[in-house]
Design an enzyme around this catalytic site. Structure first.
Site, PDB file in Angstrom:
ATOM      1  N   LEU A 129       0.940  -1.128   0.026  1.00  0.00           N
ATOM      2  CA  LEU A 129      -0.034   0.117   0.025  1.00  0.00           C
ATOM      3  C   LEU A 129       0.816   1.310   0.052  1.00  0.00           C
ATOM      4  O   LEU A 129       2.147   1.140   0.756  1.00  0.00           O
ATOM      5  CB  LEU A 129      -0.844   0.092   1.281  1.00  0.00           C
ATOM      6  CG  LEU A 129      -1.913  -1.292   1.274  1.00  0.00           C
ATOM      7  CD1 LEU A 129      -2.846  -0.959   2.671  1.00  0.00           C
ATOM      8  CD2 LEU A 129      -2.933  -1.204   0.331  1.00  0.00           C
ATOM      9  N   ASP A 130       0.492   2.364  -0.680  1.00  0.00           N
ATOM     10  CA  ASP A 130       1.049   3.523  -0.772  1.00  0.00           C
ATOM     11  C   ASP A 130       1.031   4.153   0.707  1.00  0.00           C
ATOM     12  O   ASP A 130       0.407   3.751   1.435  1.00  0.00           O
ATOM     13  CB  ASP A 130       0.498   4.373  -1.658  1.00  0.00           C
ATOM     14  CG  ASP A 130       0.663   4.139  -2.964  1.00  0.00           C
ATOM     15  OD1 ASP A 130       1.547   3.394  -3.526  1.00  0.00           O
ATOM     16  OD2 ASP A 130      -0.285   4.627  -3.963  1.00  0.00           O
ATOM     17  N   LYS A 131       2.170   4.907   0.990  1.00  0.00           N
ATOM     18  CA  LYS A 131       2.130   5.647   2.360  1.00  0.00           C
ATOM     19  C   LYS A 131       0.858   6.379   2.815  1.00  0.00           C
ATOM     20  O   LYS A 131       0.388   6.246   3.826  1.00  0.00           O
ATOM     21  CB  LYS A 131       3.426   6.588   2.106  1.00  0.00           C
ATOM     22  CG  LYS A 131       3.709   7.395   3.413  1.00  0.00           C
ATOM     23  CD  LYS A 131       4.892   8.362   3.297  1.00  0.00           C
ATOM     24  CE  LYS A 131       5.079   8.992   4.576  1.00  0.00           C
ATOM     25  NZ  LYS A 131       6.196   9.927   4.433  1.00  0.00           N
ATOM     26  N   THR A 133      -1.927   5.517   1.704  1.00  0.00           N
ATOM     27  CA  THR A 133      -3.146   4.747   1.605  1.00  0.00           C
ATOM     28  C   THR A 133      -3.362   3.701   2.754  1.00  0.00           C
ATOM     29  O   THR A 133      -2.398   3.173   3.344  1.00  0.00           O
ATOM     30  CB  THR A 133      -3.104   3.751   0.472  1.00  0.00           C
ATOM     31  OG1 THR A 133      -2.927   4.429  -0.949  1.00  0.00           O
ATOM     32  CG2 THR A 133      -4.424   2.865   0.485  1.00  0.00           C
ATOM     33  N   ARG A 229      -5.180   5.434  -8.257  1.00  0.00           N
ATOM     34  CA  ARG A 229      -5.220   6.585  -8.163  1.00  0.00           C
ATOM     35  C   ARG A 229      -5.215   7.312  -9.630  1.00  0.00           C
ATOM     36  O   ARG A 229      -5.668   8.471 -10.108  1.00  0.00           O
ATOM     37  CB  ARG A 229      -3.945   7.049  -7.392  1.00  0.00           C
ATOM     38  CG  ARG A 229      -4.139   6.825  -6.057  1.00  0.00           C
ATOM     39  CD  ARG A 229      -2.497   6.718  -5.565  1.00  0.00           C
ATOM     40  NE  ARG A 229      -2.064   8.195  -5.315  1.00  0.00           N
ATOM     41  CZ  ARG A 229      -0.893   8.476  -4.708  1.00  0.00           C
ATOM     42  NH1 ARG A 229       0.077   7.490  -4.696  1.00  0.00           N
ATOM     43  NH2 ARG A 229      -0.550   9.535  -4.863  1.00  0.00           N
TER      44      ARG A 229
END
Length: 291
Positions: A129-131, A133, A229
């Site tokens: 997961l992105d930072k 998210t 995104r």
């Protein structure tokens, strides 16, 4: 070290143990090859060679070694574990928190926190997961589980669903089939590019439609960097607070309105279906008050 056991059946009479271990027990070629170095393959408690012939009722045991993890500085910090056994972790990651260490960010990550909680256990995330998210992600606790789970990625056996608060008025459902490539001159940013992009498909269902914000449930068919995104921005409805593809929001410092809300997978050893849910965080739900 992970021990796996299985009992040979009538169908395995006369079968070589190496085919039983690599087939029925799901041990990879590389892992099987290392067993002989430490008497890690046994039948009825006795070390055997790969060509040993099985009989019905034989108990086969293997001891699978795990390689050393990379040097990670342990850091004491909260970790939300929603499922755990000797092979698998399912975590609920907060945002903003990076998943893994990197040369540019050696500390302050989920990996550092896990190194404190599980000394010596390498971090093997299955879905990253992105930072910015939050939400559910799975990690294997040993190499065997990681290898088995990686085969499930982007199949019906490994299902991930996300909730996003998107800008503007959205309605209905559909699939976004738009290839994604790295933006020219960028190190992180991605764009939809039908000429040089890699295939990317995201399924979506709008759950709440508003004038300013809409709540969208999304399911990944592929797993490209920043896929959700990029795809929502491509539709003209970027994720609220997305500082890279939309507009940053002061009420969401360091994060954006994307949450991994549901995960379902097949356990790599037992075959049990494991599923967990995580509700939309309050800070994101608050954006829907004007929906």
């Amino acid at each position: 070290m992970r021990k796996l056991t299985a009992v040979a059946g009538e169908k395995d009479a006369g079968r070589k143990v190496k085919f039983f271990v690599r087939g029925d027990m799901g041990v990879s070629y590389g892992q099987f090859a290392s067993l002989k170095e430490r008497d890690g393959l046994r039948v009825n408690g006795v070390p055997v060679h790969a060509n040993h012939i099985l009989r019905p009722g034989d108990e086969v045991a293997v001891w699978l070694a795990d390689g050393p993890g990379k040097g990670v500085t342990p850091e004491d910090g909260p970790v939300c574990v929603v499922y755990e056994d000797e092979d698998l972790l399912i975590l609920d990651k907060p945002a903003p928190l990076a998943c893994q260490c990197s040369p540019k960010q050696p500390g302050g990550t989920l990996e550092n926190r896990l190194a404190f909680r599980y000394p010596g256990l390498p971090f093997r995330p299955l879905n990253r997961l992105d930072k910015g998210t939050s939400g559910l992600m799975a990690a294997a606790k040993n190499a065997h589980a990681a290898q088995r789970l990686q085969r499930q990625l982007h199949t019906d056996a490994f299902l991930r669903e996300y909730l996003a608060v998107a800008e503007g008025r959205m309605a209905g459902a559909g699939a976004i089939d738009a290839p994604i490539a790295k933006a020219d001159g960028a190190t992180v940013k991605r764009v939809v590019d039908f000429e040089r992009g890699r295939p990317a498909v995201t399924h979506y269902q709008v759950e709440v439609t508003g004038e300013k914000h809409s709540l969208v449930r999304l399911r990944l068919q592929t797993g490209r960097t920043h896929q959700i995104r990029v795809h929502l921005a491509h539709l003209g409805h970027p994720i609220s607070g997305d500082f890279l593809y939309g507009t940053e929001l002061p009420e969401l410092p360091g994060r954006f309105a994307l949450h991994s809300t549901y995960i379902r997978l097949t356990h790599p050893v037992t075959g049990e279906v494991i599923e967990r849910e995580s509700p939309l965080p309050e800070a994101l739900a608050a954006l829907l008050d004007d929906a």
